[in-house]
Design an enzyme around this catalytic site. Structure first.
Site, short mmCIF file in Angstrom:
data_model
loop_
_atom_site.label_atom_id
_atom_site.label_comp_id
_atom_site.label_asym_id
_atom_site.label_seq_id
_atom_site.Cartn_x
_atom_site.Cartn_y
_atom_site.Cartn_z
N TYR A 182 0.87 -1.46 -0.04
CA TYR A 182 0.32 -0.22 -0.11
C TYR A 182 1.07 1.30 0.28
O TYR A 182 1.68 1.77 0.80
CB TYR A 182 -0.86 -0.08 1.11
N GLU A 231 -0.29 4.87 -0.72
CA GLU A 231 -1.62 6.37 -1.07
C GLU A 231 -0.36 7.73 -0.44
O GLU A 231 0.90 7.23 0.18
CB GLU A 231 -2.07 5.99 -0.28
N ASP A 251 -5.42 14.06 -25.50
CA ASP A 251 -5.49 12.81 -25.06
C ASP A 251 -4.66 11.40 -26.16
O ASP A 251 -5.19 11.02 -26.90
CB ASP A 251 -6.86 12.04 -25.08
N THR A 274 -2.49 6.06 -22.09
CA THR A 274 -2.89 4.92 -21.74
C THR A 274 -1.18 4.61 -21.81
O THR A 274 -0.60 5.02 -22.77
CB THR A 274 -2.90 3.85 -22.60
N LYS A 306 -0.75 0.68 -24.89
CA LYS A 306 -1.45 1.03 -26.25
C LYS A 306 0.26 0.73 -27.36
O LYS A 306 1.23 0.16 -27.29
CB LYS A 306 -1.98 1.82 -27.16
N ARG A 355 -0.87 -2.47 -18.62
CA ARG A 355 -1.99 -1.06 -18.30
C ARG A 355 -2.00 -0.39 -17.52
O ARG A 355 -2.31 -0.79 -16.30
CB ARG A 355 -3.54 -2.77 -18.34
C1 LIG Z 1 -8.33 3.53 -25.19
C2 LIG Z 1 -8.28 5.26 -24.97
C3 LIG Z 1 -8.63 5.66 -23.95
C4 LIG Z 1 -9.07 4.50 -22.25
O1 LIG Z 1 -7.79 3.87 -21.73
P1 LIG Z 1 -8.46 2.70 -20.91
O2 LIG Z 1 -6.93 2.51 -20.42
O3 LIG Z 1 -9.22 1.83 -21.09
O4 LIG Z 1 -9.33 3.00 -20.18
C5 LIG Z 1 -8.69 7.16 -23.63
N1 LIG Z 1 -8.47 7.69 -24.15
C6 LIG Z 1 -8.36 7.66 -25.96
C7 LIG Z 1 -8.10 8.21 -27.42
C8 LIG Z 1 -8.37 6.28 -25.88
O5 LIG Z 1 -8.15 5.40 -27.36
#
Ligand SMILES: *Cc1c(COP(=O)(O)O)cnc(C)c1O
Length: 426
Positions: free
Chosen positions: A47, A49, A193, A219, A222, A228
């Site tokens: 933990y 925090e 994003d 993220t 990807k 993840r």
């Molecule tokens: C995949 C994605 C997310 C979210 O990611 P998670 O890890 O699934 O919550 C946010 N924004 C965009 C543009 C994405 O492609």
């Protein structure tokens, strides 16, 4: 203790599925074994925090160092001043930024989900569309590229507090400078994003959002090829512009507000095992091998698009700048849903996707989205893209013929044996 064979047999089956198939889901990738090992480590027991050096739990001396490594490496990758590596996912990263800068009911402006945007950019079924007042821009009908004139007009009309750029199913680069310009004009902050193309941005293969966008979220699983998870970044820290105060009534720097928005704002204890795995992945991104990988992703994506066009598949916007293509299947007389189902039967995974101005529902869709990050990690090069496209085409043109699909599946499985995946796992 007795081994839980029920679960571990299923994990073994999933490994075999990943080995045998062609993985074209644009948001997926294969991490290194080191990343998996860090994730599956004793750090899950801890933990922690708070943040390195200022925790609410004892015994954090070691995880302070793994988390600091992740932060430092991420700063180095993107040449930035601020990084938070605690968000559990991309959606959490976006929620934290929104919590840090917006008040309930504030107008926001993002790319429409049906045009390639993401749920967290204002969708009615997501917190972002319920807590805030969502507004959308789209892509042009003719070209399938972001309609910047529409974005500017909407921004002037609704005066959003935050403009969100970035997408999940958009194959072109972004004009961050242009977005910032109208944002300054209407008094909005800009969040990019980069969940999808982050790995390509890391290697300067796409426009750099950091100088023009106040916040950049991503993220880590990807194109970044890590565990993840999510991250929040700023090139430069700044005093929050809306005069927002913390609970004690103090005006704070954005770095402070973002940290507080992640914890205690929307999350509890950080996943230190995942953060250590992020550190490992970030270390890999700093190597020349990853630079080669990112370059190969672009080459494969271009080769895939070219082979698809040669077979008269209609790619939205006519091509790609990044790692994915979005295909409108309407001229091929098959829905996205049926295409996805038929491809899975041949061990090819891709997802159905709405195309701009789609006349079918999000459940059926007229398109599919194909991405090359995962197959590039497997070791595929441009010359392999023709096999991939031939296999896809055979399945889609014979979607009701189980014999042909069974033959394609066999060819796919044979083809994939040349690209080893986690050989150490037996
Ligand atoms: C995949 C994605 C997310 C979210 O990611 P998670 O890890 O699934 O919550 C946010 N924004 C965009 C543009 C994405 O492609």
């Amino acid at each position: 203790m007795q081994r839980d064979t029920l679960v571990f047999d299923l994990i073994k089956q999933e490994l075999e599925r990943q080995r045998h198939g062609i993985e074209l889901i644009a948001s997926e990738n294969f991490t290194s074994l080191q990343v998996i090992q860090a994730m599956g480590s004793v750090l899950t027991n801890k933990y922690a925090e708070g943040y390195p050096g200022r925790r609410y739990y004892a015994g954090c001396e070691i995880v302070d160092q793994t988390e600091q490594l992740a932060i430092d490496r991420l700063k180095q990758i993107f040449n930035i001043e601020y990084a938070n590596v605690q968000p559990h996912s991309g959606a959490q990263a976006n929620a934290a930024v929104a919590l840090a800068v917006l008040q309930p009911g504030d107008p926001i402006l993002g790319l429409d989900l049906s045009m390639g945007g993401h749920l967290t950019h204002g969708s009615a079924v997501n917190y972002s569309g319920k807590l805030y007042q969502p507004n959308f821009y789209g892509v042009t009908r003719e070209e399938g590229r972001v309609d910047y004139e529409m974005l500017e007009a909407k921004a002037r009309e609704v005066k959003p507090k935050m403009i969100i750029c970035g997408a999940s199913a958009y194959s072109r680069d972004w004009d961050y400078e242009r977005i910032r310009k109208v944002a300054d004009e209407v008094g909005a902050l800009v969040m990019a994003d980069i969940a999808h193309p982050a790995g390509l941005i890391a290697k300067n293969l796409l426009n750099d959002p950091f100088d023009h966008c106040h916040f950049v979220t991503s993220t880590t699983h990807k194109t970044l090829r890590g565990p993840r998870g999510g991250i929040i970044m700023m090139r430069k820290d700044f005093e929050n512009p809306f005069g927002l105060k913390d609970v004690k009534g103090n005006i704070r720097m954005m770095s402070n507000l973002l940290d507080m928005a992640v914890f205690p704002g929307i999350q509890g204890g950080p996943l230190e095992h995942v953060i250590a795995a992020k550190a490992v992945a970030f270390g890999e991104i700093l190597t020349d091998a990853y630079t080669d990988y990112a370059n190969q992703v672009i080459k494969n994506s271009q080769a895939l698009a070219k082979a698809l066009v040669a077979k008269e598949y209609q790619i939205i916007s006519g091509g790609t700048d990044n790692h994915l293509v979005l295909i409108d299947l309407r001229n091929k007389n098959i829905s996205g849903k049926k295409a996805e189902q038929a491809l899975v039967m041949a061990d090819i995974t891709a997802n159905k996707n709405m195309v701009p101005y789609d006349d079918k529902s999000a459940f059926v869709t007229s398109g599919i989205r194909l991405g090359v990050p995962a197959i590039t990690t497997r070791g595929m090069k441009e010359e392999h893209m023709q096999f991939v496209v031939n296999a896809i085409d055979q399945v889609l043109m014979n979607a009701d013929d189980t014999n042909i699909i069974a033959q394609v599946k066999k060819d796919v499985n044979d083809f994939m044996t040349q690209f080893a995946l986690y050989p150490e796992l037996g």
